[in-house]
Design a protein around this motif. Structure first.
Motif, PDB file in Angstrom:
ATOM      1  N   GLU A   5       0.829  -1.207   0.000  1.00 37.59           N
ATOM      2  CA  GLU A   5       0.000   0.000   0.000  1.00 37.59           C
ATOM      3  C   GLU A   5       0.865   1.259   0.000  1.00 37.59           C
ATOM      4  O   GLU A   5       0.542   2.241  -0.686  1.00 37.59           O
ATOM      5  CB  GLU A   5      -0.937  -0.011   1.213  1.00 37.59           C
ATOM      6  N   ASN A   6       1.985   1.228   0.735  1.00 32.24           N
ATOM      7  CA  ASN A   6       2.887   2.390   0.754  1.00 32.24           C
ATOM      8  C   ASN A   6       3.543   2.593  -0.605  1.00 32.24           C
ATOM      9  O   ASN A   6       3.681   3.730  -1.082  1.00 32.24           O
ATOM     10  CB  ASN A   6       3.960   2.201   1.823  1.00 32.24           C
ATOM     11  N   GLU A   7       3.938   1.495  -1.238  1.00 30.85           N
ATOM     12  CA  GLU A   7       4.594   1.598  -2.538  1.00 30.85           C
ATOM     13  C   GLU A   7       3.630   2.099  -3.607  1.00 30.85           C
ATOM     14  O   GLU A   7       4.002   2.911  -4.465  1.00 30.85           O
ATOM     15  CB  GLU A   7       5.168   0.235  -2.942  1.00 30.85           C
ATOM     16  N   LEU A   8       2.390   1.628  -3.566  1.00 32.92           N
ATOM     17  CA  LEU A   8       1.394   2.051  -4.551  1.00 32.92           C
ATOM     18  C   LEU A   8       0.727   3.365  -4.162  1.00 32.92           C
ATOM     19  O   LEU A   8       0.042   3.978  -4.987  1.00 32.92           O
ATOM     20  CB  LEU A   8       0.321   0.964  -4.717  1.00 32.92           C
ATOM     21  N   ASP A   9       0.895   3.752  -2.908  1.00 27.72           N
ATOM     22  CA  ASP A   9       0.299   4.985  -2.378  1.00 27.72           C
ATOM     23  C   ASP A   9      -1.218   4.968  -2.531  1.00 27.72           C
ATOM     24  O   ASP A   9      -1.836   5.932  -2.973  1.00 27.72           O
ATOM     25  CB  ASP A   9       0.895   6.221  -3.072  1.00 27.72           C
ATOM     26  N   VAL A  10      -1.819   3.828  -2.160  1.00 24.20           N
ATOM     27  CA  VAL A  10      -3.277   3.684  -2.231  1.00 24.20           C
ATOM     28  C   VAL A  10      -3.700   2.644  -1.209  1.00 24.20           C
ATOM     29  O   VAL A  10      -2.935   1.724  -0.875  1.00 24.20           O
ATOM     30  CB  VAL A  10      -3.722   3.262  -3.648  1.00 24.20           C
ATOM     31  N   GLN A  11      -4.900   2.782  -0.665  1.00 24.73           N
ATOM     32  CA  GLN A  11      -5.406   1.813   0.295  1.00 24.73           C
ATOM     33  C   GLN A  11      -6.120   0.685  -0.435  1.00 24.73           C
ATOM     34  O   GLN A  11      -7.069   0.909  -1.184  1.00 24.73           O
ATOM     35  CB  GLN A  11      -6.361   2.485   1.288  1.00 24.73           C
ATOM     36  N   THR A  30     -11.043  -2.599  -0.913  1.00 24.27           N
ATOM     37  CA  THR A  30     -11.526  -1.356  -1.507  1.00 24.27           C
ATOM     38  C   THR A  30     -11.820  -1.609  -2.986  1.00 24.27           C
ATOM     39  O   THR A  30     -11.486  -2.670  -3.525  1.00 24.27           O
ATOM     40  CB  THR A  30     -10.478  -0.246  -1.377  1.00 24.27           C
ATOM     41  N   ASP A  31     -12.430  -0.647  -3.653  1.00 24.57           N
ATOM     42  CA  ASP A  31     -12.712  -0.802  -5.085  1.00 24.57           C
ATOM     43  C   ASP A  31     -11.431  -1.036  -5.872  1.00 24.57           C
ATOM     44  O   ASP A  31     -11.368  -1.925  -6.727  1.00 24.57           O
ATOM     45  CB  ASP A  31     -13.443   0.440  -5.614  1.00 24.57           C
ATOM     46  N   VAL A  32     -10.405  -0.232  -5.582  1.00 23.22           N
ATOM     47  CA  VAL A  32      -9.144  -0.413  -6.296  1.00 23.22           C
ATOM     48  C   VAL A  32      -8.481  -1.721  -5.874  1.00 23.22           C
ATOM     49  O   VAL A  32      -7.819  -2.381  -6.678  1.00 23.22           O
ATOM     50  CB  VAL A  32      -8.201   0.789  -6.068  1.00 23.22           C
ATOM     51  N   GLY A  33      -8.691  -2.128  -4.617  1.00 19.66           N
ATOM     52  CA  GLY A  33      -8.155  -3.408  -4.163  1.00 19.66           C
ATOM     53  C   GLY A  33      -8.725  -4.576  -4.937  1.00 19.66           C
ATOM     54  O   GLY A  33      -8.026  -5.542  -5.248  1.00 19.66           O
ATOM     55  N   GLN A  34     -10.036  -4.517  -5.271  1.00 18.73           N
ATOM     56  CA  GLN A  34     -10.663  -5.574  -6.052  1.00 18.73           C
ATOM     57  C   GLN A  34     -10.065  -5.654  -7.453  1.00 18.73           C
ATOM     58  O   GLN A  34      -9.909  -6.748  -8.013  1.00 18.73           O
ATOM     59  CB  GLN A  34     -12.170  -5.333  -6.123  1.00 18.73           C
ATOM     60  N   ARG A  35      -9.733  -4.493  -8.020  1.00 12.58           N
ATOM     61  CA  ARG A  35      -9.129  -4.500  -9.359  1.00 12.58           C
ATOM     62  C   ARG A  35      -7.682  -4.988  -9.304  1.00 12.58           C
ATOM     63  O   ARG A  35      -7.228  -5.740 -10.173  1.00 12.58           O
ATOM     64  CB  ARG A  35      -9.197  -3.100  -9.971  1.00 12.58           C
ATOM     65  N   VAL A  36      -6.983  -4.577  -8.258  1.00 13.03           N
ATOM     66  CA  VAL A  36      -5.565  -4.945  -8.129  1.00 13.03           C
ATOM     67  C   VAL A  36      -5.409  -6.443  -7.905  1.00 13.03           C
ATOM     68  O   VAL A  36      -4.491  -7.066  -8.455  1.00 13.03           O
ATOM     69  CB  VAL A  36      -4.912  -4.151  -6.980  1.00 13.03           C
ATOM     70  N   VAL A  37      -6.302  -7.060  -7.112  1.00 15.51           N
ATOM     71  CA  VAL A  37      -6.142  -8.486  -6.828  1.00 15.51           C
ATOM     72  C   VAL A  37      -6.285  -9.316  -8.099  1.00 15.51           C
ATOM     73  O   VAL A  37      -5.621 -10.349  -8.257  1.00 15.51           O
ATOM     74  CB  VAL A  37      -7.147  -8.944  -5.743  1.00 15.51           C
ATOM     75  N   ARG A  38      -7.117  -8.866  -9.037  1.00 19.78           N
ATOM     76  CA  ARG A  38      -7.230  -9.579 -10.320  1.00 19.78           C
ATOM     77  C   ARG A  38      -5.901  -9.544 -11.066  1.00 19.78           C
ATOM     78  O   ARG A  38      -5.451 -10.554 -11.625  1.00 19.78           O
ATOM     79  CB  ARG A  38      -8.321  -8.947 -11.190  1.00 19.78           C
ATOM     80  N   GLU A  39      -5.257  -8.372 -11.082  1.00 16.10           N
ATOM     81  CA  GLU A  39      -3.975  -8.241 -11.772  1.00 16.10           C
ATOM     82  C   GLU A  39      -2.898  -9.052 -11.068  1.00 16.10           C
ATOM     83  O   GLU A  39      -2.049  -9.676 -11.705  1.00 16.10           O
ATOM     84  CB  GLU A  39      -3.567  -6.769 -11.850  1.00 16.10           C
ATOM     85  N   PHE A  40      -2.933  -9.050  -9.731  1.00 13.12           N
ATOM     86  CA  PHE A  40      -1.944  -9.820  -8.974  1.00 13.12           C
ATOM     87  C   PHE A  40      -2.103 -11.317  -9.228  1.00 13.12           C
ATOM     88  O   PHE A  40      -1.116 -12.060  -9.313  1.00 13.12           O
ATOM     89  CB  PHE A  40      -2.077  -9.522  -7.485  1.00 13.12           C
ATOM     90  N   ARG A  41      -3.343 -11.775  -9.349  1.00  6.32           N
ATOM     91  CA  ARG A  41      -3.558 -13.198  -9.656  1.00  6.32           C
ATOM     92  C   ARG A  41      -2.965 -13.532 -11.016  1.00  6.32           C
ATOM     93  O   ARG A  41      -2.376 -14.601 -11.210  1.00  6.32           O
ATOM     94  CB  ARG A  41      -5.052 -13.524  -9.637  1.00  6.32           C
TER      95      ARG A  41
END
Length: 292
Positions: free
Chosen positions: A40-46, A59-70
Motif C-alpha cells: 500500500e505504501n509503494e502504490l500509495d493507495v489503500q 476497496t474498489d481499487v483493491g478488487q481490481r488490483v487483486v485480479r492483476e496480482f492473480r
C-alpha cells in the motif's frame, strides 16, 4: 514489490482474514500485515479496509488490483512450469474448482490419472455453488473450473451432457407409465433440487404448456431422496447428481429430455499453464468421446 508480497496480498484478499492468511502461508500475522502495508505504501493507495465490525474488506481499487496480482502469479507459475519441463521435471500447482456433484464425479478420476504420470503436480481444490465457481474463474482465483455452460466470459471446453430424471415414491401411479412426459407431470407435487438447472426445467415445462407445481425446494440431493422416500412428491434432479447417492427408489427419464451442459472453464486457453492444459487434456480423454 516482491512476488512474495503479491502472494500474501492475494491470500489475504481471498480469506479476508489476516490470521487465517498467516496460518495458510506459515507466517506470523505481523509479517503478513507488514507485507500488505509495504504494498500500500509503494502504490500509495489503500487496498484493504480494516473494520472492527465487518473485518477486512477490499476497496474498489483493491478488487481490481487483486485480479492483476492473480494474473502475475499465474504467469510466474507458467514460467516455472516451462523451466521445469525443459529440465524434464513436471511440477507446478493447479487451482481447480467445481460444484459438488461435478467435483465428486469428475475430479477424482482426472487427478488420479494425472498423479500416476506427474506425481509432483499439486492440486488446490475448491468446491462451491455453480455461480461461485463461475465467479472464481472470472476473477482468476481458479486456473480452471467445472461449470454449467454456456458462459460467454470464459473459454470453455464441453465435457458432459447431463439430463434431468424423475425420482418416484413407492407405489406412485406414474411408475406404471412406459414413458413419462412433462405433460404427465402437470400439477403434480414436485421436489426440486437447486443446482443450476432450474431455468432449463422451467423452460421445458413452459414449452409443453404444463404447470410445474414445486412443492419443496432443496439444496441437497440426499434431502431430496429422503423426501421422495417419504412420499412428499416427485423428485426432479440431474442424473449426475443422483448417481452420487445410492437409493432403492424408481428412477425414470422424462420426455422431452431436459439437459444441462457441463464443461471446463478457464480465463484464457491461450494463457493457460502447462498444468492447466494437462488437466483439460486428461478430462477430455476421460469424458469426451471426440475431444474438442
Amino acid at each position: 514489490m516482491t512476488i512474495t508480497q503479491i502472494m500474501i496480498f492475494v491470500r489475504v484478499a481471498e480469506t479476508l482474514n489476516f490470521t487465517q492468511a498467516a496460518q495458510e502461508l506459515h507466517m506470523t500475522q505481523p509479517a503478513v500485515s507488514h507485507a500488505i502495508a509495504s504494498i500500500e505504501n509503494e502504490l500509495d493507495v489503500q487496498l484493504l479496509l480494516r473494520d472492527r465490525k465487518k473485518g477486512v474488506l477490499l476497496t474498489d481499487v483493491g478488487q481490481r488490483v487483486v485480479r492483476e496480482f492473480r494474473s502475475i502469479l499465474q504467469s510466474m507459475n507458467r514460467v516455472e512450469q516451462q523451466v521445469a519441463a525443459e529440465k524434464g521435471l513436471e511440477v507446478g500447482t493447479i487451482t481447480v474448482g467445481a460444484f459438488p456433484s461435478a467435483s465428486a464425479y469428475f475430479l477424482p478420476p482426472i487427478i488420479h490419472n494425472i498423479q500416476q504420470n506427474y506425481p509432483k503436480l499439486i492440486f488446490d481444490l475448491h468446491e462451491g455453488s455453480t455461480n461461485e465457481v463461475k465467479e472464481w474463474v472470472h476473477s482468476r482465483r481458479l486456473d480452471a473450473g467445472i461449470i454449467l455452460l454456456p458462459d460467454p466470459l470464459v473459454d470453455a471446453i464441453p465435457l458432459h451432457s447431463d439430463r434431468m430424471v424423475l425420482l418416484l415414491p413407492d407405489g406412485h401411479p406414474l411408475q406404471k407409465q412406459s414413458q413419462i412426459t412433462i405433460r404427465h407431470l402437470h400439477g403434480q407435487d414436485m421436489i426440486l433440487c437447486k443446482g443450476g438447472h432450474e431455468v432449463a426445467i422451467l423452460e421445458a415445462f413452459d414449452q409443453e404448456k404444463s404447470q410445474l407445481a414445486i412443492r419443496f425446494t432443496t439444496h441437497n440431493v440426499s434431502t431430496l431422496v429422503n423426501m421422495v422416500r417419504q412420499g412428499l412428491g416427485i423428485g426432479i434432479v440431474s442424473d449426475l447428481a443422483l448417481s452420487m447417492f445410492p437409493h432403492e427408489l424408481a428412477v425414470k427419464p422424462v420426455y422431452p429430455v431436459i439437459q444441462r451442459q457441463i464443461g471446463i472453464a478457464v480465463p484464457s486457453l491461450e494463457q493457460a499453464s502447462l498444468a492447466t492444459r494437462l488437466f483439460i487434456k486428461t478430462a477430455q480423454e476421460l469424458f469426451v468421446t471426440e475431444p474438442v
